[in-house]
Each structure stands twice: as structure tokens, then as C-alpha cells.
Write an enzyme that holds these catalytic residues in place. Structure first.
Site, PDB file in Angstrom:
ATOM      1  CB  THR A  15      -0.760   0.143   1.170  1.00  0.00           C
ATOM      2  OG1 THR A  15      -1.718  -1.117   1.276  1.00  0.00           O
ATOM      3  CG2 THR A  15      -2.031   1.218   1.026  1.00  0.00           C
ATOM      4  CB  ILE A  42       9.294  -9.245   0.334  1.00  0.00           C
ATOM      5  CG1 ILE A  42      10.693  -9.304   0.291  1.00  0.00           C
ATOM      6  CG2 ILE A  42       8.922  -8.439   1.617  1.00  0.00           C
ATOM      7  CD1 ILE A  42      11.512  -8.132   0.151  1.00  0.00           C
ATOM      8  CB  VAL A  47      -3.436  -5.621   9.548  1.00  0.00           C
ATOM      9  CG1 VAL A  47      -2.877  -6.869   9.549  1.00  0.00           C
ATOM     10  CG2 VAL A  47      -2.467  -4.471   9.898  1.00  0.00           C
ATOM     11  CE  LYS A  78     -13.528   3.534   9.948  1.00  0.00           C
ATOM     12  NZ  LYS A  78     -12.098   3.602  10.213  1.00  0.00           N
TER      13      LYS A  78
END
Length: 496
Positions: A15, A42, A47, A78
Site C-alpha cells: 500500500t 516479500i 492489515v 465506513k
């Protein structure tokens, strides 16, 4: 160090890396070349699935269509975070992105509500908050109204890995060069000590003028190479472990995040279109890994879809987030637990700050100092807001909560709490990420009851005051019947 910046090299994808690449290229693509180095070997932590409203401005700056974004990242809306068991077990409150009522002149709405409470009014502050009313009813749709009382700020829950992939495709389409490979060695300039070039495992050499370290907690450039140092905040925020696990989606997709406190940490529940994101943040001094995993897995709302992912961290910040010719973005710059969903926002603000302070003719110490000053202030303000949730508690069920209630806290936070407790007044610090309405909701939710209210609230007679509150409640409730369910909204938008 004083040569013009012609090429920016981003170390790490995920991100942080792809948000940095996308915005830098979109805004500065004609000025500098952008190359991103990442390796499929990697893994990503991934989260950070809950966000706050400024993410919408980031997407808008890139020209991203919101419907496409919602589809591609399996996102949901949200409107708030629901905090459960934080003041005492069995009790909850919402921190919404909206605000109660509407300010009147120089007086915030909550002072009128506080006065009404002294007269026997039984209403909740959240009765006057449209975000809360929609969240509690599981409804959402953007409201087109010029009335600020009907403004409804929102953000997203999304799959962080899908968002990174979405931004990678976007970035490569506008000219970001992606290089696959592991970095085997970082070479610094013998005179300046700045990063000169990177040597990949396959022998390729990558030169750059400015390096953005998005290598996560490894902090390959900012710490392993430059030894920048770290300010440890674990004496204020003692949680140092997290466990994450996805689970099957629920029948109804809630338009808010749930944050559920346990005896030595807290659990998140984040609803997406295709699954739920779940995790627990905890103190390893109070829970073993097995105990924390059992709490998490025994408190899932649906069947787990994968094995738990275990994460260690130390809360704090890099002493310099810009050191020589390296800027740390994302987890390489520091870690604040995701209690208020600030992780992705801190990536966004770091890269916006870099663009605003981008070195032109060369890296200047004054420019670097200003970047670091702003970064430090931002991290500290977010830190204080997170400490507030922990410190102001009335839980007696564990030593963890008793210790947090009795600990010394930063003077900046002490002043804000004492002012609100005495007068009901809240003043937002310059550039504070959190508005007065956010501080208000959390302080009230955690049980701080002001002893007084603003004198201007006495301007109204008692009948006029009660009429004001009744009318405001009616205004806030007026759109509810026309607003579809959250899932219906998602179906409509994603079908476009």
C-alpha cells in the site's frame, strides 16, 4: 546532495509503495522519473483495511472512479468506529466521521445539549448525528444537500492487497517503472553518507537522487542503512503484538468498524464485500500468543478463511522521517496501532507532504527540517488521541487497564482532558488530524462529563432550547427513509 532531483526510487510495494508511486507520478510525472522496486518473495502485512475520509481526496486527486474503486478493492463504506467495552465492559459508543447538530454562532452545538441535560433532557448526543443514525440503521448513500447539517463524511473499508494491486496497475499505466527484484546491497556516498545506489540480487544497479523507503518494518534504508533511530512510545501504548485473520462475510455488511476491548488489548472487525477482516492487538506482557489467538478465534462472527498472521511491533516513530536523501513512508516511518484507522492516512499525508516540500535544485537542510517538524507533530497528535482511549477508562478487571488509567500522559493530552472536563470546551490544535467532534465523541464515550457549558447556551429560553434540539433531531432524521441499505447501495454502485 545539492544536485537537482531527477529520479525518485521507491523501495517496496504494498500500500505504501504504490500510493507513493501513484501520487508522485500523477502530480510530478513530467518533472521526475519514478521507479519502484519490489519483490514478490516479500509478503505484505496488509492489515490496514479501514480508512478515514481523506482517502477519498487521495483517490480523487488520482482521478479514480469511486464505483470502479469499490468494485476492484471489494470495499465497503465506513461511517464510524464503534468502541465496545472501552470505558467499562458491556458498554459502547460510536466515533463517527460526522458531528452532532450544527454549531450556532460562536458556540458548538454540544454546549446546548449539555445545558439541556442539566434541565432533565434524556437525549444522547448521537441522536443528532446523521452518520450515527445511518450506521445504526445499516444504511448509506451520499446525500446531495447544501445544508451542512446533512453533510455525511465517509471513508472505506477495503482489502489492502487489492488496493495495492489496483494502484500498481494505475501507476504502471501512467508511466511508473516497476522493477522486480530483491535488494542485496545499499551503497552510500563516501562523502555525504547519502544513499547512492542499490544493487539487486540479480546484479542490476539502480541509481536515484531521492529514495522513498516503503520497506515496512524492515526500514531497509532509513534505519538499516542510515541508522536514523527510533522514539519508543510503548510506555504510553504498551500493546506490541497483533494477530490478523480473515473470515467469511456476514449476511449484512455493516458500514462501520468494530473495536472491541478485551482485558489486555482490543479486537477489530472490518466488513468487506467478500470477507471480514479480523484481528487482535495486545500486550505480550499480559497475554501469551496462544491466549491472544484463542481470544481472537473464539470471538469471530464467522468461519476463519486462513491461518492467523502474527505481527510484532513497537509503537513509536522514526527520529527523522526524512534523513539525507531518504524519506520513510508507511511502517518504515513508525507504527501507531490501527485503533483509529490512521495507518493508511499517514502514508497519504507523508507523500502529500513530500510533494509540497519537494526539493527542486537539491536537498536543502531547511526543507528537510520542516518536513520532519510536520511529521513529528502529526505523529504526536495521533498518538495523544489513541492514548486518550486507553487512559480514560473505568475498567477494574485487569492490571493492564488499571496501569493505563494511572500512568503519566503527555502534557498536551492532560491539558485537553482537563479543559473539557471543567468547561466542555475543545480546541483543535493546528493541523490536528482529528476534528473537535472526534475529541468530543471519544471523551464523552469514555465517560468524561463536563462540569460546565458555554455561557452562550444560556441565550435561549428553556422552551426555545428544547425546540432547537427537537428541530435538529428532526432534520437529522429526515433523510433516513430515502436512504437504501448499505448492501443495496454497494450492489447498485458495483453494478455500474
Amino acid at each position: 546532495m545539492n544536485k537537482p532531483i531527477k529520479k525518485v526510487v521507491i523501495v517496496g510495494g504494498g500500500t505504501a509503495g504504490w500510493m507513493s508511486a501513484a501520487l508522485l507520478k500523477k502530480v510530478m510525472g513530467s518533472v521526475v522519473d519514478i521507479e519502484l522496486i519490489e519483490s514478490e518473495e516479500i509478503g505484505r502485512i496488509g492489515v490496514g483495511e479501514a480508512t478515514i475520509p481523506p482517502i477519498r481526496y487521495f483517490n480523487q486527486a488520482l482521478g479514480i472512479d469511486e464505483a470502479e474503486f469499490l468494485r476492484e478493492t471489494k470495499a465497503s463504506i465506513k461511517l464510524a468506529i464503534k468502541f465496545e467495552n472501552w470505558r467499562v465492559p458491556g458498554e459502547g459508543y460510536f466515533h463517527t466521521f460526522g458531528g452532532a447538530g450544527k454549531n450556532i454562532g460562536f458556540c458548538a452545538f454540544h454546549h446546548f445539549w449539555l445545558r439541556a441535560k442539566t434541565l432533565g433532557d434524556k437525549s444522547s448526543l448521537w441522536d443528532y448525528d446523521l452518520n450515527y443514525l445511518c450506521a445504526a440503521s445499516n444504511k448509506f448513500a451520499p446525500i446531495n444537500s447544501k445544508d451542512p447539517a446533512l453533510e455525511m463524511q465517509y471513508a472505506f473499508h477495503f482489502d489492502a492487497s487489492l488496493y495495492a494491486n489496483f494502484l500498481r496497475k494505475f501507476s504502471e499505466n501512467i508511466g511508473v517503472i516497476r522493477t522486480e527484484g530483491l535488494i542485496e546491497r545499499v551503497t552510500v556516498h563516501p562523502d555525504s553518507g547519502a544513499v547512492d545506489h542499490l544493487i539487486l540480487k540479480n546484479g542490476r544497479v539502480v541509481h536515484g537522487d531521492l529514495f522513498v523507503d516503503c520497506s515496512g518494518m524492515r526500514a531497509l534504508l532509513i534505519q538499516q542503512t542510515l541508522g536514523t533511530g527510533y522514539e519508543d512510545w510503548s510506555h504510553w501504548l504498551p500493546c506490541d503484538r497483533a494477530i490478523a485473520v480473515p473470515s467469511e462475510r456476514l449476511a449484512a455488511t455493516l458500514p462501520y468498524t468494530r473495536s472491541i476491548a478485551h482485558s489486555a488489548g482490543w479486537q477489530w472487525r472490518i466488513p468487506l464485500q467478500h470477507r471480514n477482516g479480523n484481528g487482535i492487538v495486545y500486550s505480550s506482557n499480559h497475554y501469551s500468543q496462544d491466549e491472544a489467538a484463542a481470544i481472537l478465534l473464539n470471538n469471530l462472527d464467522s468461519k476463519a478463511l486462513a491461518e492467523p498472521n502474527f505481527i510484532s511491533f513497537k509503537t513509536g516513530r522514526r527520529l527523522k522521517q526524512w534523513n539525507k536523501n531518504v524519506i520513510a513512508v508507511g511502517l518504515s516511518s513508525g507504527f501507531l496501532e490501527p485503533l483509529e484507522s490512521t495507518s493508511i492516512h499517514l502514508i497519504q499525508s507523508a507523500i502529500v507532504r513530500l510533494i509540497k516540500l519537494f526539493p527542486h535544485a537539491g536537498i536543502d537542510a531547511v526543507n528537510v527540517a520542516e518536513y520532519n517538524r510536520q511529521s513529528k507533530t502529526e505523529f504526536e497528535q495521533v498518538r495523544d488521541f489513541i492514548i486518550l482511549h486507553y487512559h480514560v477508562n473505568e475498567r477494574t478487571d485487569s492490571q493492564f487497564w488499571r496501569d493505563l488509567r494511572n500512568m503519566e500522559i503527555p502534557e498536551s493530552l492532560t491539558h485537553k482532558i482537563n479543559l473539557f472536563r471543567a468547561t466542555g470546551k475543545i480546541f483543535r490544535e493546528q493541523d490536528d488530524l482529528f476534528l473537535e467532534s472526534s475529541w468530543l465523541q471519544v471523551m464523552l464515550g469514555q465517560g468524561i462529563v463536563p462540569r460546565d457549558y458555554h455561557a452562550l447556551a444560556d441565550n435561549l429560553s428553556e422552551p426555545d432550547l428544547m425546540s432547537l434540539l427537537a428541530n435538529m433531531k428532526k432534520i437529522k432524521q429526515s433523510p433516513l427513509e430515502q436512504i437504501p441499505s448499505h448492501d443495496e447501495f454497494l450492489r447498485q454502485v458495483c453494478a455500474r
